[in-house]
Design a protein around this motif. Structure first.
Motif, PDB file in Angstrom:
ATOM      1  N   LYS A   1       0.813  -1.129   0.197  1.00  0.00           N
ATOM      2  CA  LYS A   1       0.252  -0.034  -0.068  1.00  0.00           C
ATOM      3  C   LYS A   1       0.874   1.225   0.023  1.00  0.00           C
ATOM      4  O   LYS A   1       2.053   1.177   0.008  1.00  0.00           O
ATOM      5  CB  LYS A   1      -0.895  -0.046   1.473  1.00  0.00           C
ATOM      6  CG  LYS A   1      -1.930  -1.021   1.490  1.00  0.00           C
ATOM      7  CD  LYS A   1      -2.684  -0.611   2.570  1.00  0.00           C
ATOM      8  CE  LYS A   1      -3.859  -1.933   2.840  1.00  0.00           C
ATOM      9  NZ  LYS A   1      -4.217  -1.561   4.143  1.00  0.00           N
ATOM     10  N   GLY A   2       0.248   2.428  -0.153  1.00  0.00           N
ATOM     11  CA  GLY A   2       0.998   3.563   0.130  1.00  0.00           C
ATOM     12  C   GLY A   2       1.888   4.268  -1.171  1.00  0.00           C
ATOM     13  O   GLY A   2       2.437   5.131  -1.229  1.00  0.00           O
ATOM     14  N   LYS A   3       1.209   3.533  -2.279  1.00  0.00           N
ATOM     15  CA  LYS A   3       2.005   4.003  -3.773  1.00  0.00           C
ATOM     16  C   LYS A   3       1.394   5.274  -4.221  1.00  0.00           C
ATOM     17  O   LYS A   3       0.071   5.310  -4.118  1.00  0.00           O
ATOM     18  CB  LYS A   3       1.847   3.124  -4.785  1.00  0.00           C
ATOM     19  CG  LYS A   3       2.252   1.707  -4.188  1.00  0.00           C
ATOM     20  CD  LYS A   3       3.723   1.585  -4.256  1.00  0.00           C
ATOM     21  CE  LYS A   3       4.110  -0.051  -3.750  1.00  0.00           C
ATOM     22  NZ  LYS A   3       5.690   0.346  -3.477  1.00  0.00           N
TER      23      LYS A   3
ATOM     24  N   THR B   1      -8.109   4.034  -1.440  1.00  0.00           N
ATOM     25  CA  THR B   1      -7.169   5.327  -1.511  1.00  0.00           C
ATOM     26  C   THR B   1      -7.285   6.000  -0.236  1.00  0.00           C
ATOM     27  O   THR B   1      -8.448   5.932   0.340  1.00  0.00           O
ATOM     28  CB  THR B   1      -7.486   6.262  -2.892  1.00  0.00           C
ATOM     29  OG1 THR B   1      -8.692   6.700  -2.277  1.00  0.00           O
ATOM     30  CG2 THR B   1      -7.713   5.544  -3.980  1.00  0.00           C
ATOM     31  N   LYS B   2      -6.381   6.786  -0.095  1.00  0.00           N
ATOM     32  CA  LYS B   2      -6.222   7.776   1.013  1.00  0.00           C
ATOM     33  C   LYS B   2      -5.413   8.982   0.647  1.00  0.00           C
ATOM     34  O   LYS B   2      -4.561   8.591  -0.150  1.00  0.00           O
ATOM     35  CB  LYS B   2      -5.952   7.306   2.300  1.00  0.00           C
ATOM     36  CG  LYS B   2      -4.557   6.802   2.525  1.00  0.00           C
ATOM     37  CD  LYS B   2      -4.538   6.186   4.036  1.00  0.00           C
ATOM     38  CE  LYS B   2      -2.893   5.710   4.212  1.00  0.00           C
ATOM     39  NZ  LYS B   2      -3.007   5.251   5.533  1.00  0.00           N
ATOM     40  N   SER B   3      -5.625  10.054   1.437  1.00  0.00           N
ATOM     41  CA  SER B   3      -4.581  11.193   1.082  1.00  0.00           C
ATOM     42  C   SER B   3      -3.814  11.246   1.931  1.00  0.00           C
ATOM     43  O   SER B   3      -3.999  11.061   3.376  1.00  0.00           O
ATOM     44  CB  SER B   3      -5.279  12.421   1.129  1.00  0.00           C
ATOM     45  OG  SER B   3      -6.425  12.525   0.316  1.00  0.00           O
ATOM     46  N   VAL B   4      -2.435  11.388   1.635  1.00  0.00           N
ATOM     47  CA  VAL B   4      -1.349  11.790   2.595  1.00  0.00           C
ATOM     48  C   VAL B   4      -0.487  12.922   2.098  1.00  0.00           C
ATOM     49  O   VAL B   4       0.020  13.005   1.021  1.00  0.00           O
ATOM     50  CB  VAL B   4      -0.389  10.398   2.418  1.00  0.00           C
ATOM     51  CG1 VAL B   4       0.597  10.523   3.555  1.00  0.00           C
ATOM     52  CG2 VAL B   4      -1.260   9.084   3.084  1.00  0.00           C
TER      53      VAL B   4
ATOM     54  N   VAL C   1      -2.718   8.167  -2.404  1.00  0.00           N
ATOM     55  CA  VAL C   1      -1.981   6.881  -2.552  1.00  0.00           C
ATOM     56  C   VAL C   1      -2.910   5.981  -2.334  1.00  0.00           C
ATOM     57  O   VAL C   1      -3.961   5.860  -2.052  1.00  0.00           O
ATOM     58  CB  VAL C   1      -1.021   7.097  -1.422  1.00  0.00           C
ATOM     59  CG1 VAL C   1      -0.039   8.226  -1.242  1.00  0.00           C
ATOM     60  CG2 VAL C   1      -1.512   6.894   0.064  1.00  0.00           C
ATOM     61  N   THR C   2      -2.408   4.658  -2.812  1.00  0.00           N
ATOM     62  CA  THR C   2      -3.050   3.540  -2.801  1.00  0.00           C
ATOM     63  C   THR C   2      -3.344   3.028  -1.375  1.00  0.00           C
ATOM     64  O   THR C   2      -2.601   2.955  -0.237  1.00  0.00           O
ATOM     65  CB  THR C   2      -2.285   2.317  -3.418  1.00  0.00           C
ATOM     66  OG1 THR C   2      -0.803   2.085  -2.828  1.00  0.00           O
ATOM     67  CG2 THR C   2      -1.980   2.731  -5.052  1.00  0.00           C
TER      68      THR C   2
ATOM     69  N   ILE D   1      -3.563   7.025 -16.007  1.00  0.00           N
ATOM     70  CA  ILE D   1      -3.409   6.920 -14.405  1.00  0.00           C
ATOM     71  C   ILE D   1      -2.089   5.986 -14.347  1.00  0.00           C
ATOM     72  O   ILE D   1      -1.863   5.023 -15.092  1.00  0.00           O
ATOM     73  CB  ILE D   1      -4.553   6.264 -13.717  1.00  0.00           C
ATOM     74  CG1 ILE D   1      -5.677   7.296 -14.111  1.00  0.00           C
ATOM     75  CG2 ILE D   1      -4.329   6.014 -12.243  1.00  0.00           C
ATOM     76  CD1 ILE D   1      -7.078   6.755 -13.291  1.00  0.00           C
ATOM     77  N   SER D   2      -1.289   6.208 -13.303  1.00  0.00           N
ATOM     78  CA  SER D   2      -0.191   5.418 -12.928  1.00  0.00           C
ATOM     79  C   SER D   2       0.184   5.435 -11.677  1.00  0.00           C
ATOM     80  O   SER D   2       0.009   6.502 -10.693  1.00  0.00           O
ATOM     81  CB  SER D   2       0.912   5.510 -13.804  1.00  0.00           C
ATOM     82  OG  SER D   2       1.477   6.892 -13.666  1.00  0.00           O
ATOM     83  N   PHE D   3       0.671   4.198 -11.061  1.00  0.00           N
ATOM     84  CA  PHE D   3       1.191   3.726  -9.788  1.00  0.00           C
ATOM     85  C   PHE D   3       2.057   2.824  -9.772  1.00  0.00           C
ATOM     86  O   PHE D   3       1.795   2.061 -10.603  1.00  0.00           O
ATOM     87  CB  PHE D   3       0.240   4.011  -8.511  1.00  0.00           C
ATOM     88  CG  PHE D   3      -0.647   3.084  -8.536  1.00  0.00           C
ATOM     89  CD1 PHE D   3      -0.591   1.754  -8.093  1.00  0.00           C
ATOM     90  CD2 PHE D   3      -2.191   3.397  -9.100  1.00  0.00           C
ATOM     91  CE1 PHE D   3      -1.577   0.949  -8.137  1.00  0.00           C
ATOM     92  CE2 PHE D   3      -3.187   2.382  -9.122  1.00  0.00           C
ATOM     93  CZ  PHE D   3      -2.903   1.039  -8.639  1.00  0.00           C
ATOM     94  N   GLU D   4       3.005   2.516  -8.890  1.00  0.00           N
ATOM     95  CA  GLU D   4       3.954   1.450  -8.983  1.00  0.00           C
ATOM     96  C   GLU D   4       3.135   0.178  -8.699  1.00  0.00           C
ATOM     97  O   GLU D   4       2.485   0.013  -7.911  1.00  0.00           O
ATOM     98  CB  GLU D   4       5.050   1.678  -7.777  1.00  0.00           C
ATOM     99  CG  GLU D   4       6.152   1.017  -7.883  1.00  0.00           C
ATOM    100  CD  GLU D   4       7.093   1.075  -6.640  1.00  0.00           C
ATOM    101  OE1 GLU D   4       7.122   2.138  -6.076  1.00  0.00           O
ATOM    102  OE2 GLU D   4       7.456   0.148  -6.369  1.00  0.00           O
ATOM    103  N   LYS D   5       3.571  -0.650  -9.773  1.00  0.00           N
ATOM    104  CA  LYS D   5       2.838  -1.954  -9.647  1.00  0.00           C
ATOM    105  C   LYS D   5       1.399  -2.193  -9.870  1.00  0.00           C
ATOM    106  O   LYS D   5       0.553  -3.078  -9.561  1.00  0.00           O
ATOM    107  CB  LYS D   5       3.136  -2.845  -8.261  1.00  0.00           C
ATOM    108  CG  LYS D   5       4.628  -3.094  -8.118  1.00  0.00           C
ATOM    109  CD  LYS D   5       4.971  -4.131  -6.961  1.00  0.00           C
ATOM    110  CE  LYS D   5       6.537  -4.213  -6.858  1.00  0.00           C
ATOM    111  NZ  LYS D   5       6.579  -4.506  -5.470  1.00  0.00           N
TER     112      LYS D   5
END
Ligand code: AMP
Ligand code: GLY
Length: 433
Positions: free
Chosen positions: A353-355, A376-379, A384-385, A414-418
């Motif tokens: 998580k957290g990507k 998702t959540k906002s950090v 982030v995922t 859209i993109s994020f790691e993995k």
């Protein structure tokens, strides 16, 4: 209206988003919500299954309506608790939510109401269960009675697999009390589809048909997931089938529940198996059979179905909750819709998580595309995922092909790691042509 939506997935984001499309501007709240829902509603730090906390908030803040998304709070009696506090809620009381929470109960209701479904028997003793297997042939389906996070259904191809599943549930206690009773069920051949019926205690209005994609990989390969995509309408459901589904499946269930003192209000989701070429299943005798009922909107079906609804969504939900639903409450747009889930790499197994997610603003600019957040959540100002299923990207278009193309254009932005997604959403519909 002042409306609280309970839940934090793509389904609840789509419900909240659709409420925000109404001509009337609503005051929208979510509990607990996610980063996407936070853009259109106020999020409360209350978990979806915190019956006492949610009831207390509602007593103090008096929403006009509470819409309950997931099954856990329904089965835990959130709607019962809200109704006792004088709060109107969309969703069945706990006794009605047993249609999802207990496969044994659902089967009993179907059998009593004469609803077409696979033949099944219930067992608590492993030896007796195994002795019953030969009558069902192969494959055969072994199901834990209770909620098992989607893992309690085993389609056994061999007698050994069936016996192992029976032992896992009744001897090994693999699913705890959810597996203390098992159903042995006739295997149904064909193509699955989802029918979401709005039920107001007495009457039912069917929402447009849809189809889910349960397996993780293209071509329906690999392990089951919570759903990797959906589209609506599903051509496997032909026009003449809808009135039959209402008359022979949905309404008999609603009446049978009523007879037992249960007023069912909310969504009654029928997972159906359509057996092709007029073929009837040997044991059940019908070519449209119920595989399962759920007591809520489907996920990701909701993300494909709700963007196709016109009219006043809050009024529709309120009419369900107050027992005065009308056929005219449901107005369907002619466009088709397709939804692609973007998941974390590794899901439905272990994943990180957290990507940081990029491209959400670009995707939202694509005409006909809408991005719903699932996990998702906002950090620190970044999204982030925060789950296995991360985003639910819907496209609408004049044809299903247009809808699918639009959804994939937005996915590409859209993109994020993995990040991972299926590339064949709606393949069954296209294979028909
Ligand atoms: P359920 O949790 O009852 O929806 O079962 C999960 C999945 O198992 C369904 O979506 C079907 O793909 C499959 N399944 C369940 N019951 C049957 C059945 N009787 N025949 C064939 N497939 C089934
Ligand atoms: N899409 C399957 C479900 O909501 O249970």
């Amino acid at each position: 209206m002042k409306i609280l939506v309970v839940g934090s997935g793509g389904r609840e984001h789509a419900i909240t988003w659709r409420l925000a499309q109404d001509a009337e501007k609503h005051e929208l709240w979510c509990a607990p919500g996610n980063a996407g829902m936070a853009e259109i509603a106020k999020c409360l730090p209350l978990k979806a299954d915190d019956v006492a906390g949610l009831t207390a908030w509602c007593k103090e803040n008096a929403p006009d309506l509470v819409v309950v998304g997931p099954e856990a709070p329904l089965c835990a009696g959130l709607v019962d608790s809200l109704e006792s506090a004088g709060i109107k809620a969309f969703g069945p009381v706990a006794a009605g939510a047993r249609m999802e929470g207990s496969k044994r109960f659902a089967k009993e209701i179907m059998q009593a109401a004469g609803v077409p479904t696979g033949k099944a028997e219930v067992f608590t003793d492993a030896a007796e269960a195994k002795a019953a297997l030969p009558a069902y042939g192969l494959p055969v389906v072994i199901k834990a009675d209770g909620l098992a996070a989607g893992k309690g259904v085993i389609v056994a191809e061999t007698v050994e697999q069936a016996e192992a599943a029976i032992d896992d549930m009744l001897v090994g206690n693999k699913f705890g009390s959810a597996g203390a009773e098992v159903l042995i069920e006739e295997f149904l051949h064909g193509e699955e589809c989802s029918i979401l019926a709005l039920v107001d205690g007495e009457n039912a209005v069917l929402l447009p048909s849809s189809q889910d994609h349960k397996r993780i990989f293209d071509g329906d390969k690999g392990p089951n997931t919570g759903g990797m995509g959906a589209y609506s309408p599903a051509p496997v459901v032909t026009g003449h089938m809808l009135p039959e589904i209402k008359e022979k499946i949905i309404l008999p269930v609603v009446r049978e529940l009523k007879k037992r003192g249960i007023t069912y209000r909310g969504v009654l989701y029928a997972g159906l198996m359509v057996t092709p070429e007029g073929g009837k299943m040997a044991l059940s005798g019908s070519n449209v059979n119920v595989v399962e009922f759920n007591a809520r909107f489907g996920d990701p079906e909701t993300e494909a179905v709700l963007p196709r609804l016109d009219g006043d969504f809050a009024a529709m939900l309120m009419n369900v909750a107050t027992g005065c639903l009308k056929e005219s409450d449901v107005v369907v747009k002619p466009e088709a819709a397709a939804t692609v889930i973007i998941s974390s790499g590794g899901y439905p197994g272990d994943y990180e998580k957290g990507k940081v997610i990029s491209g959400l603003a670009e995707a939202a600019k694509i005409q006909g595309a809408t991005v719903f957040h699932c996990g998702t959540k906002s950090v620190d100002g970044a999204v982030v995922t925060d789950g296995g299923r991360v985003l639910s990207v819907t496209g609408i278009g004049g044809t299903l092909r247009d809808a699918v193309d639009t959804a994939y254009r937005a996915v590409a932005a859209i993109s994020f790691e993995k990040a991972f997604y299926r590339r064949d959403i709606a393949h069954r519909a296209f294979e028909r042509n």
